[in-house]
Design a protein around this motif. Structure first.
Motif, PDB file in Angstrom:
ATOM      1  N   PRO A 197      -2.258  14.461   0.268  1.00  0.00           N
ATOM      2  CA  PRO A 197      -3.531  13.748   0.200  1.00  0.00           C
ATOM      3  C   PRO A 197      -4.016  13.578  -1.245  1.00  0.00           C
ATOM      4  CG  PRO A 197      -3.575  15.318   1.982  1.00  0.00           C
ATOM      5  CD  PRO A 197      -2.308  15.578   1.226  1.00  0.00           C
ATOM      6  N   GLY A 198      -4.575  12.426  -1.528  1.00  0.00           N
ATOM      7  CA  GLY A 198      -5.073  12.147  -2.867  1.00  0.00           C
ATOM      8  C   GLY A 198      -5.109  10.649  -3.124  1.00  0.00           C
ATOM      9  N   TYR A 199      -5.306  10.276  -4.382  1.00  0.00           N
ATOM     10  CA  TYR A 199      -5.370   8.869  -4.771  1.00  0.00           C
ATOM     11  C   TYR A 199      -4.087   8.480  -5.500  1.00  0.00           C
ATOM     12  CZ  TYR A 199     -10.244   9.078  -3.469  1.00  0.00           C
ATOM     13  OH  TYR A 199     -11.399   9.241  -2.751  1.00  0.00           O
ATOM     14  N   TYR A 200      -3.513   7.363  -5.091  1.00  0.00           N
ATOM     15  CA  TYR A 200      -2.253   6.907  -5.662  1.00  0.00           C
ATOM     16  C   TYR A 200      -2.362   5.458  -6.109  1.00  0.00           C
ATOM     17  CZ  TYR A 200      -0.154  11.057  -3.544  1.00  0.00           C
ATOM     18  OH  TYR A 200       0.146  12.356  -3.194  1.00  0.00           O
ATOM     19  N   VAL A 201      -1.611   5.133  -7.162  1.00  0.00           N
ATOM     20  CA  VAL A 201      -1.477   3.740  -7.586  1.00  0.00           C
ATOM     21  C   VAL A 201      -0.174   3.216  -6.989  1.00  0.00           C
ATOM     22  CG1 VAL A 201      -1.135   2.168  -9.522  1.00  0.00           C
ATOM     23  CG2 VAL A 201      -2.756   4.057  -9.730  1.00  0.00           C
ATOM     24  N   VAL A 202      -0.279   2.161  -6.204  1.00  0.00           N
ATOM     25  CA  VAL A 202       0.896   1.533  -5.600  1.00  0.00           C
ATOM     26  C   VAL A 202       1.186   0.249  -6.380  1.00  0.00           C
ATOM     27  CG1 VAL A 202       1.889   0.495  -3.539  1.00  0.00           C
ATOM     28  CG2 VAL A 202       0.388   2.487  -3.336  1.00  0.00           C
ATOM     29  N   THR A 203       2.367   0.189  -6.975  1.00  0.00           N
ATOM     30  CA  THR A 203       2.782  -0.986  -7.744  1.00  0.00           C
ATOM     31  C   THR A 203       3.948  -1.659  -7.036  1.00  0.00           C
ATOM     32  OG1 THR A 203       2.092   0.030  -9.825  1.00  0.00           O
ATOM     33  CG2 THR A 203       3.619  -1.816  -9.968  1.00  0.00           C
ATOM     34  N   CYS A 204       3.782  -2.938  -6.739  1.00  0.00           N
ATOM     35  CA  CYS A 204       4.834  -3.706  -6.063  1.00  0.00           C
ATOM     36  C   CYS A 204       5.456  -4.681  -7.054  1.00  0.00           C
ATOM     37  CB  CYS A 204       4.245  -4.478  -4.885  1.00  0.00           C
ATOM     38  SG  CYS A 204       3.521  -3.410  -3.625  1.00  0.00           S
ATOM     39  N   LYS A 205       6.801  -4.721  -7.066  1.00  0.00           N
ATOM     40  CA  LYS A 205       7.526  -5.587  -7.997  1.00  0.00           C
ATOM     41  C   LYS A 205       8.646  -6.322  -7.267  1.00  0.00           C
ATOM     42  CE  LYS A 205       8.276  -2.029 -10.725  1.00  0.00           C
ATOM     43  NZ  LYS A 205       8.782  -1.219 -11.850  1.00  0.00           N
ATOM     44  N   LYS A 206       8.856  -7.575  -7.655  1.00  0.00           N
ATOM     45  CA  LYS A 206       9.942  -8.390  -7.096  1.00  0.00           C
ATOM     46  C   LYS A 206      10.321  -9.448  -8.132  1.00  0.00           C
ATOM     47  CE  LYS A 206      11.131 -11.458  -3.225  1.00  0.00           C
ATOM     48  NZ  LYS A 206      12.441 -10.846  -2.922  1.00  0.00           N
ATOM     49  N   THR A 207      11.615  -9.688  -8.270  1.00  0.00           N
ATOM     50  CA  THR A 207      12.093 -10.676  -9.232  1.00  0.00           C
ATOM     51  C   THR A 207      11.449 -12.038  -8.972  1.00  0.00           C
ATOM     52  OG1 THR A 207      14.219  -9.537  -9.390  1.00  0.00           O
ATOM     53  CG2 THR A 207      14.138 -11.807 -10.170  1.00  0.00           C
ATOM     54  N   GLY A 208      10.927 -12.622 -10.037  1.00  0.00           N
ATOM     55  CA  GLY A 208      10.295 -13.928  -9.916  1.00  0.00           C
ATOM     56  C   GLY A 208       8.802 -13.877  -9.665  1.00  0.00           C
ATOM     57  N   PHE A 209       8.258 -12.656  -9.586  1.00  0.00           N
ATOM     58  CA  PHE A 209       6.829 -12.495  -9.303  1.00  0.00           C
ATOM     59  C   PHE A 209       6.197 -11.516 -10.287  1.00  0.00           C
ATOM     60  CE2 PHE A 209       8.777 -13.895  -5.432  1.00  0.00           C
ATOM     61  CZ  PHE A 209       7.847 -14.729  -4.836  1.00  0.00           C
ATOM     62  N   ALA A 210       4.881 -11.640 -10.470  1.00  0.00           N
ATOM     63  CA  ALA A 210       4.143 -10.698 -11.310  1.00  0.00           C
ATOM     64  C   ALA A 210       3.884  -9.424 -10.517  1.00  0.00           C
ATOM     65  CB  ALA A 210       2.822 -11.312 -11.745  1.00  0.00           C
ATOM     66  N   PRO A 211       4.067  -8.244 -11.129  1.00  0.00           N
ATOM     67  CA  PRO A 211       3.771  -6.997 -10.425  1.00  0.00           C
ATOM     68  C   PRO A 211       2.295  -6.932 -10.020  1.00  0.00           C
ATOM     69  CG  PRO A 211       4.966  -6.592 -12.461  1.00  0.00           C
ATOM     70  CD  PRO A 211       4.522  -8.013 -12.499  1.00  0.00           C
ATOM     71  N   SER A 212       2.026  -6.184  -8.976  1.00  0.00           N
ATOM     72  CA  SER A 212       0.647  -6.007  -8.508  1.00  0.00           C
ATOM     73  C   SER A 212       0.405  -4.526  -8.266  1.00  0.00           C
ATOM     74  CB  SER A 212       0.422  -6.789  -7.217  1.00  0.00           C
ATOM     75  OG  SER A 212      -0.852  -6.517  -6.675  1.00  0.00           O
ATOM     76  N   SER A 213      -0.723  -4.013  -8.760  1.00  0.00           N
ATOM     77  CA  SER A 213      -1.047  -2.594  -8.597  1.00  0.00           C
ATOM     78  C   SER A 213      -2.406  -2.428  -7.934  1.00  0.00           C
ATOM     79  CB  SER A 213      -1.055  -1.881  -9.949  1.00  0.00           C
ATOM     80  OG  SER A 213       0.217  -1.902 -10.544  1.00  0.00           O
ATOM     81  N   SER A 214      -2.473  -1.521  -6.986  1.00  0.00           N
ATOM     82  CA  SER A 214      -3.731  -1.197  -6.305  1.00  0.00           C
ATOM     83  C   SER A 214      -3.808   0.303  -6.076  1.00  0.00           C
ATOM     84  CB  SER A 214      -3.821  -1.917  -4.960  1.00  0.00           C
ATOM     85  OG  SER A 214      -3.833  -3.315  -5.129  1.00  0.00           O
ATOM     86  N   GLU A 215      -5.042   0.783  -5.896  1.00  0.00           N
ATOM     87  CA  GLU A 215      -5.235   2.203  -5.616  1.00  0.00           C
ATOM     88  C   GLU A 215      -5.326   2.421  -4.107  1.00  0.00           C
ATOM     89  OE1 GLU A 215      -7.755   5.518  -7.836  1.00  0.00           O
ATOM     90  OE2 GLU A 215      -9.037   4.158  -6.708  1.00  0.00           O
ATOM     91  N   VAL A 216      -4.653   3.469  -3.631  1.00  0.00           N
ATOM     92  CA  VAL A 216      -4.653   3.790  -2.204  1.00  0.00           C
ATOM     93  C   VAL A 216      -5.071   5.247  -2.032  1.00  0.00           C
ATOM     94  CG1 VAL A 216      -3.251   3.970  -0.123  1.00  0.00           C
ATOM     95  CG2 VAL A 216      -2.825   2.117  -1.738  1.00  0.00           C
ATOM     96  N   HIS A 217      -5.959   5.495  -1.077  1.00  0.00           N
ATOM     97  CA  HIS A 217      -6.411   6.850  -0.781  1.00  0.00           C
ATOM     98  C   HIS A 217      -5.665   7.379   0.429  1.00  0.00           C
ATOM     99  CE1 HIS A 217      -9.988   9.744   0.221  1.00  0.00           C
ATOM    100  NE2 HIS A 217      -8.934  10.371  -0.273  1.00  0.00           N
ATOM    101  N   VAL A 218      -4.881   8.417   0.216  1.00  0.00           N
ATOM    102  CA  VAL A 218      -4.138   9.062   1.306  1.00  0.00           C
ATOM    103  C   VAL A 218      -4.945  10.269   1.777  1.00  0.00           C
ATOM    104  CG1 VAL A 218      -2.015  10.267   1.948  1.00  0.00           C
ATOM    105  CG2 VAL A 218      -1.923   8.310   0.387  1.00  0.00           C
ATOM    106  N   MET A 219      -5.221  10.305   3.093  1.00  0.00           N
ATOM    107  CA  MET A 219      -6.004  11.407   3.655  1.00  0.00           C
ATOM    108  C   MET A 219      -5.160  12.223   4.625  1.00  0.00           C
ATOM    109  SD  MET A 219      -9.626   9.375   4.186  1.00  0.00           S
ATOM    110  CE  MET A 219     -10.557  10.870   4.505  1.00  0.00           C
TER     111      MET A 219
END
Length: 252
Positions: free
Chosen positions: A21-43
């Motif tokens: 449990p805690g706060y995590y930064v999830v970063t998604c990456k794929k060739t041809g696209f700009a990465p995207s990062s968001s914060e997710v709270h795991v309980m």
């Protein structure tokens, strides 16, 4: 300090089990696209759901963004090794390449905070929360940075936002309550501390705060109960001496 790396299925879905449990930064990456990062709270015992949409970019832009990502990860590694000046330099290079990365501004702010550079930390947290206003961590750190500089009225909306983003987090409630007290709003602080102990019954400091507020409301039995609970949970706390003196006065 905890890092997971995995791939999605053909429909873009993924799942990660066994996450503390805690706060995590999830970063998604794929060739041809700009990465995207968001914060997710795991309980505890709950499924944290996350969804994002990547935007296509050209090859040159992606190469630049990839360099920024490399520097971000380098900064994380250096920070974890205690090499703060080197970490700050890596994060600084990363934000120069990608100034719209809230996670890099946020981590640079944390680094400056640990280096004892509060004004620089506040500047980075300001950028981070401006880019990602729905980040609990960015709002929490922004509130803390302002509160430490004595700007409690300015810190208030950030602590309040942190509570709205994570209403079941006892620390968020407690921090907001302390900010309200320092801003001269003790009456408004009381329900925050009461919610804190509801969420975490062994949150000693919250009982102390409840007790002192109830004294001001002339609710002696309730104040005594709260202060006694505080001493039961934290007999060696730095506020224990004051709590004992208050109890002696209340029981006369």
């Amino acid at each position: 300090t905890v890092h997971y790396e995995l791939k999605t299925d053909k429909d873009g879905r993924f799942i990660q089990v066994g996450v503390t449990p805690g706060y995590y930064v999830v970063t998604c990456k794929k060739t041809g696209f700009a990465p995207s990062s968001s914060e997710v709270h795991v309980m505890i015992a709950e499924t944290a759901k996350f969804e994002t949409r990547l935007k296509p970019v050209d090859a040159a832009s992606q190469k630049t963004l990839s360099k920024s990502d490399e520097l971000f990860l380098k900064g994380n590694s250096l920070y974890g090794s205690g090499k703060l000046a080197e970490a700050a330099a890596a994060y600084g290079e990363a934000v120069a390449i990608e100034p719209g990365s809230w996670r890099t501004h946020f981590n640079l702010g944390l680094t400056y905070k640990k280096m004892g550079r509060p004004e620089d930390a506040l500047a980075e947290f300001t950028k981070a929360v401006g880019i990602s206003p729905e980040s609990y961590s960015a709002n929490k750190e922004m509130g803390e940075a302002l509160a430490k500089s004595g700007k409690f009225a300015e810190a208030r909306p950030y602590y309040e936002k942190a509570v709205s983003l994570s209403p079941a987090d006892p620390d968020a409630r407690y921090n907001f309550g302390v900010c309200l007290i320092n801003a001269g709003e003790s009456e408004a602080a009381l329900p925050q501390f009461q919610k804190t102990v509801e969420l975490k019954p062994d949150y000693a400091e919250a009982y102390y705060q409840i007790g002192t507020i109830l004294i001001g409301q002339n609710k002696v039995p309730e104040a005594v109960a709260s202060l006694e609970k505080f001493l039961q949970l934290a007999p060696e706390n730095e506020k224990a001496g004051v709590a004992k003196q208050l109890l002696q006065a209340l029981k006369k």
